[in-house]
Scaffold this motif. Structure first.
Motif, short mmCIF file in Angstrom:
data_model
loop_
_atom_site.label_atom_id
_atom_site.label_comp_id
_atom_site.label_asym_id
_atom_site.label_seq_id
_atom_site.Cartn_x
_atom_site.Cartn_y
_atom_site.Cartn_z
N ILE A 23 0.90 -1.12 0.14
CA ILE A 23 -0.15 0.02 -0.26
C ILE A 23 1.03 1.37 0.06
O ILE A 23 1.92 1.39 0.75
CB ILE A 23 -0.88 -0.07 1.41
N ASP A 24 0.75 2.13 -1.00
CA ASP A 24 1.53 3.27 -1.15
C ASP A 24 0.71 4.39 -0.68
O ASP A 24 1.43 5.47 -0.06
CB ASP A 24 1.84 3.67 -2.42
N VAL A 25 -0.68 4.62 -0.87
CA VAL A 25 -1.43 5.69 -0.38
C VAL A 25 -2.47 4.98 0.18
O VAL A 25 -3.25 4.15 -0.50
CB VAL A 25 -1.74 6.72 -1.32
N PRO A 26 -3.24 5.76 0.94
CA PRO A 26 -3.10 6.72 1.95
C PRO A 26 -1.80 6.35 2.98
O PRO A 26 -1.79 5.27 3.42
CB PRO A 26 -4.19 7.25 2.51
N GLN A 27 -1.22 7.24 3.60
CA GLN A 27 -0.21 7.10 4.76
C GLN A 27 -0.49 8.14 5.67
O GLN A 27 -0.75 9.37 5.23
CB GLN A 27 0.98 7.31 3.87
N GLY A 28 -0.40 7.94 6.74
CA GLY A 28 -0.43 8.91 7.97
C GLY A 28 -1.66 9.35 8.29
O GLY A 28 -2.71 8.58 8.77
N SER A 29 -2.11 10.61 7.78
CA SER A 29 -3.33 11.05 7.92
C SER A 29 -4.04 11.84 6.75
O SER A 29 -3.13 12.08 5.99
CB SER A 29 -3.49 12.22 9.06
N ARG A 88 -11.82 9.13 -1.12
CA ARG A 88 -10.32 9.23 -1.19
C ARG A 88 -10.01 8.01 -2.22
O ARG A 88 -10.85 7.00 -2.50
CB ARG A 88 -9.58 8.81 0.02
N VAL A 89 -8.72 7.38 -2.18
CA VAL A 89 -8.36 6.42 -3.10
C VAL A 89 -7.16 5.50 -2.18
O VAL A 89 -6.31 6.14 -1.80
CB VAL A 89 -7.99 6.72 -4.40
N ILE A 90 -7.46 4.30 -2.19
CA ILE A 90 -6.11 3.41 -1.67
C ILE A 90 -5.47 2.85 -2.89
O ILE A 90 -6.17 2.23 -3.64
CB ILE A 90 -6.99 2.38 -0.86
N ALA A 91 -4.09 2.85 -2.95
CA ALA A 91 -3.44 2.41 -3.93
C ALA A 91 -2.07 2.16 -3.82
O ALA A 91 -1.46 2.33 -2.65
CB ALA A 91 -3.34 3.53 -4.96
N VAL A 151 -6.05 -8.00 -6.88
CA VAL A 151 -5.43 -7.55 -5.66
C VAL A 151 -6.89 -7.17 -4.60
O VAL A 151 -7.72 -6.53 -5.31
CB VAL A 151 -4.74 -6.03 -5.68
N GLU A 152 -6.70 -7.52 -3.69
CA GLU A 152 -7.83 -7.24 -2.67
C GLU A 152 -7.58 -6.35 -1.51
O GLU A 152 -6.50 -6.47 -1.04
CB GLU A 152 -8.72 -8.51 -2.22
N VAL A 153 -8.56 -5.60 -1.10
CA VAL A 153 -8.10 -4.67 0.10
C VAL A 153 -9.17 -4.74 1.13
O VAL A 153 -10.39 -4.94 0.84
CB VAL A 153 -8.30 -3.22 -0.34
N THR A 168 6.85 -7.62 -14.46
CA THR A 168 6.93 -6.41 -13.88
C THR A 168 5.90 -6.15 -12.70
O THR A 168 4.98 -7.15 -12.79
CB THR A 168 6.77 -5.32 -14.89
N TRP A 169 6.05 -5.24 -11.79
CA TRP A 169 5.09 -5.15 -11.02
C TRP A 169 3.74 -4.38 -11.76
O TRP A 169 4.04 -4.04 -12.78
CB TRP A 169 5.37 -4.16 -9.79
N VAL A 170 2.62 -4.23 -10.98
CA VAL A 170 1.36 -3.51 -11.54
C VAL A 170 0.66 -2.81 -10.38
O VAL A 170 0.79 -3.11 -9.37
CB VAL A 170 0.46 -4.81 -12.07
N GLN A 171 0.26 -1.75 -11.03
CA GLN A 171 -0.26 -0.88 -9.91
C GLN A 171 -1.74 -1.21 -9.86
O GLN A 171 -2.35 -1.97 -10.62
CB GLN A 171 -0.32 0.59 -10.46
N TRP A 172 -2.34 -0.88 -8.67
CA TRP A 172 -3.85 -1.03 -8.40
C TRP A 172 -4.43 0.03 -7.40
O TRP A 172 -3.41 0.88 -6.88
CB TRP A 172 -3.92 -2.43 -7.59
N SER A 173 -5.94 0.03 -7.34
CA SER A 173 -6.30 1.22 -6.79
C SER A 173 -7.69 0.70 -6.43
O SER A 173 -8.39 0.06 -7.02
CB SER A 173 -6.27 2.44 -7.56
N LEU A 174 -8.23 1.25 -5.26
CA LEU A 174 -9.60 1.32 -4.67
C LEU A 174 -10.13 2.63 -4.21
O LEU A 174 -9.58 3.21 -3.51
CB LEU A 174 -9.61 0.19 -3.72
N ALA A 175 -11.33 2.87 -4.89
CA ALA A 175 -12.11 4.12 -4.25
C ALA A 175 -12.65 3.90 -2.95
O ALA A 175 -12.96 2.69 -2.53
CB ALA A 175 -13.24 4.49 -5.26
N TRP A 176 -12.38 4.84 -1.85
CA TRP A 176 -12.59 4.82 -0.65
C TRP A 176 -13.38 6.08 0.07
O TRP A 176 -12.81 7.08 -0.14
CB TRP A 176 -11.32 4.36 0.23
#
Length: 526
Positions: free
Chosen positions: A424-430, A436-439, A452-454, A474-482
């Motif tokens: 998980i790269d984002v979000p971080q901290g506060s 928002r988006v989790i990615a 990928v599941e969240v 290669t790696w692959v990016q992923w995202s989830l609306a939150w």
């Protein structure tokens, strides 16, 4: 009438001030010796820098747990931390030598000479040692020894306490000033010499100039263009291609080897029918192939950053091995760096269909020096410790039961296939409440990612959207609306590979063959 100073060690003995002065004399002598040793190394034998030689030796003899702790604590700054640590230890030893020289001459000078002998032995033990490798440490030791003797002789004589207006007290002031001038001058000269060693790095400048002048040939087999849908361009999310300046660096070289490509050759030998030797120009004249490959360090903790994706240009290793014709009994290729590092790679991995290459280019330019210029290995699907040899000069076809490599000698497994991971790269901290988006990214090179599941808090696992993968290597990016609601939330992720295997939740450390477990972050929503 005068009275004896309470810190006096006895009639005519050293005072506390005298001991401090002697300690400072030792430090100043060591700084001058080390600085001139580094300057000598820069001019005559860069790999034999006293600091680098001792540091390299310490890396080699350090137990695996110490290396793991250093990487976990300092990450890619582990080498800087080691050099700082060596400097601190050197200062303490030098201070002790100064006091010893004051109390029991000439044993302080003997101690510094023994320290230099250790550096000399360490320099000669390196794989890239030359006939001049002993000179920098010898210079450092001789200069330190003579400087210490000179400075201790100039220490102000111990005196008794006298009234401030006593004229006897004035006679000690010039002695102190002279001592401080001599010792401070020695230390300053040592610092200037150390700075000069960086400026005098002729080998480094030459290699840099050669690299900057190189124009790599166009690939005979270019990589497919990066799909537009491969990079989600979410702020804080790792880009699909890692810039060279941001690519992680983990290796055992305290001083980056400076290899002239005009003098570089690669030898393939061992259990082969035909020994093969190839030079730089011959390699460039071959039909080079371009491919995107993600590399990961086995020391990468769950959620860590010791991973990057780049576009590599090189020639398939399998084609060169085909020229050599390995024996049917061989099962391993022992690759060797110019600085002596070794890695053992399964032979079948270097001869199957994957694009395991001798790389000469990275992201459209010649390899950066710290990433292996002029030639390194890039092997999809394996951790770097068994495959990604930088500054490679030798490939020995052999067997796992006949040869061992650098890290396997230190407790790591012989074979290091990359494990299924996600981060998980984002979000971080506060973050603020709202949409928002989790990615993040997910990877298992040479296998590929299916999904990928969240999970947010203890809720249901939700399927994230995958970006378009560049390839299975290669790696692959992923995202989830939150929809982020106020409060503290725990977010987890897990990946499923192209073969249907889901990432395990079992938390295992990096030793002996890579970490496992789900990455999770805690986010405060305001």
């Amino acid at each position: 009438m005068t009275t004896r100073h309470p810190d006096s060690a006895g009639a005519g003995g050293p005072t506390r001030t005298g001991l401090v002065g002697a300690a400072w004399a030792g430090v100043a002598a060591a700084v001058l010796g080390a600085g001139l040793g580094e300057l000598t190394a820069a001019l005559l034998a860069p790999p034999s820098s006293p600091f680098a030689a001792i540091g390299g030796f310490m890396i080699d003899i350090a137990p695996p747990w110490a290396k793991d702790a250093a990487i976990e604590l300092f990450g890619t700054f582990d080498k800087i931390a080691l050099l700082i640590g060596i400097g601190i230890v050197l200062a303490l030893v030098a201070a002790a030598a100064g006091v010893l020289e004051l109390l029991r001459p000439p044993w302080g000078r003997v101690a510094l000479l023994l320290l230099a002998a250790f550096g000399l032995a360490a320099a000669l033990s390196r794989a890239n040692a030359t006939g001049l490798s002993w000179v920098p440490s010898a210079v450092a030791g001789i200069v330190s020894m003579f400087t210490l003797g000179m400075l201790v002789r100039r220490l102000p004589a111990p005196t008794a306490s006298v009234p401030d207006d006593d004229p006897e007290d004035a006679t000690t002031a010039p002695d102190r000033r002279r001592f401080l001038l001599w010792s401070g001058g020695a230390a300053a000269l040592g610092v200037l010499a150390a700075l000069g060693s960086a400026a005098a790095g002729a080998g480094r400048r030459t290699a840099t100039m050669v690299r900057d002048a190189i124009r790599l040939p166009e690939p005979a087999v270019p990589a497919p263009p990066v799909p537009d849908a491969a990079d989600l361009e979410i702020p804080g999310l790792a880009p699909v291609i890692t810039p060279n300046r941001d690519f992680y660096r983990i290796d055992t070289a305290l001083v980056v080897p400076q290899v002239d490509p005009g003098e570089w050759t690669l030898r393939i030998h061992g259990m082969v029918e035909n020994e093969v030797t190839i030079d730089w120009q011959e390699l460039l004249d071959l039909p080079l192939e371009e491919s995107a490959v993600t590399l990961a360090c086995v020391s990468n903790e769950v959620g860590g950053g010791l991973i990057g994706n780049a576009m590599w240009l090189g020639y398939p290793i399998r084609e060169l091995l085909a020229r050599a014709v390995p024996s049917a009994d061989a099962d391993m290729v022992l690759s060797r760096s110019v600085d002596g590092f070794t890695a053992g790679t399964p032979l079948e991995v270097l001869t199957d269909e994957r694009n395991a290459i001798l790389a000469v280019g990275m992201n459209g330019e010649p390899l950066p020096a710290e990433h292996g210029f002029p030639v390194r290995m890039v092997v999809p699907g394996l951790y770097g410790y068994v495959s990604a040899t930088k500054w490679v000069v030798d490939l020995e076809v052999t067997r796992f039961d006949a040869a061992t490599a650098y890290w396997t000698d230190r407790g790591w497994s012989e074979r290091g296939p990359v494990k299924l991971q996600s981060r998980i790269d984002v979000p971080q901290g506060s973050v603020d409440a709202g949409e928002r988006v989790i990615a993040g990214v997910a990877w298992q090179q040479h296998v590929g990612i299916r999904g990928v599941e969240v999970q947010v808090d203890d809720g249901p696992w939700q399927q994230a959207d995958l970006a378009r993968a560049m390839s299975d290597d290669t790696w692959v990016q992923w995202s989830l609306a939150w929809t982020a609601k106020p409060g503290e939330h725990r977010i987890r992720c897990r990946a499923t590979n192209a073969q249907g295997e889901t990432q395990t939740s079992e938390r295992v450390g990096v030793v002996p063959d890579g970490a496992t477990g789900w990455h999770e972050v805690t986010v405060a929503v305001g």
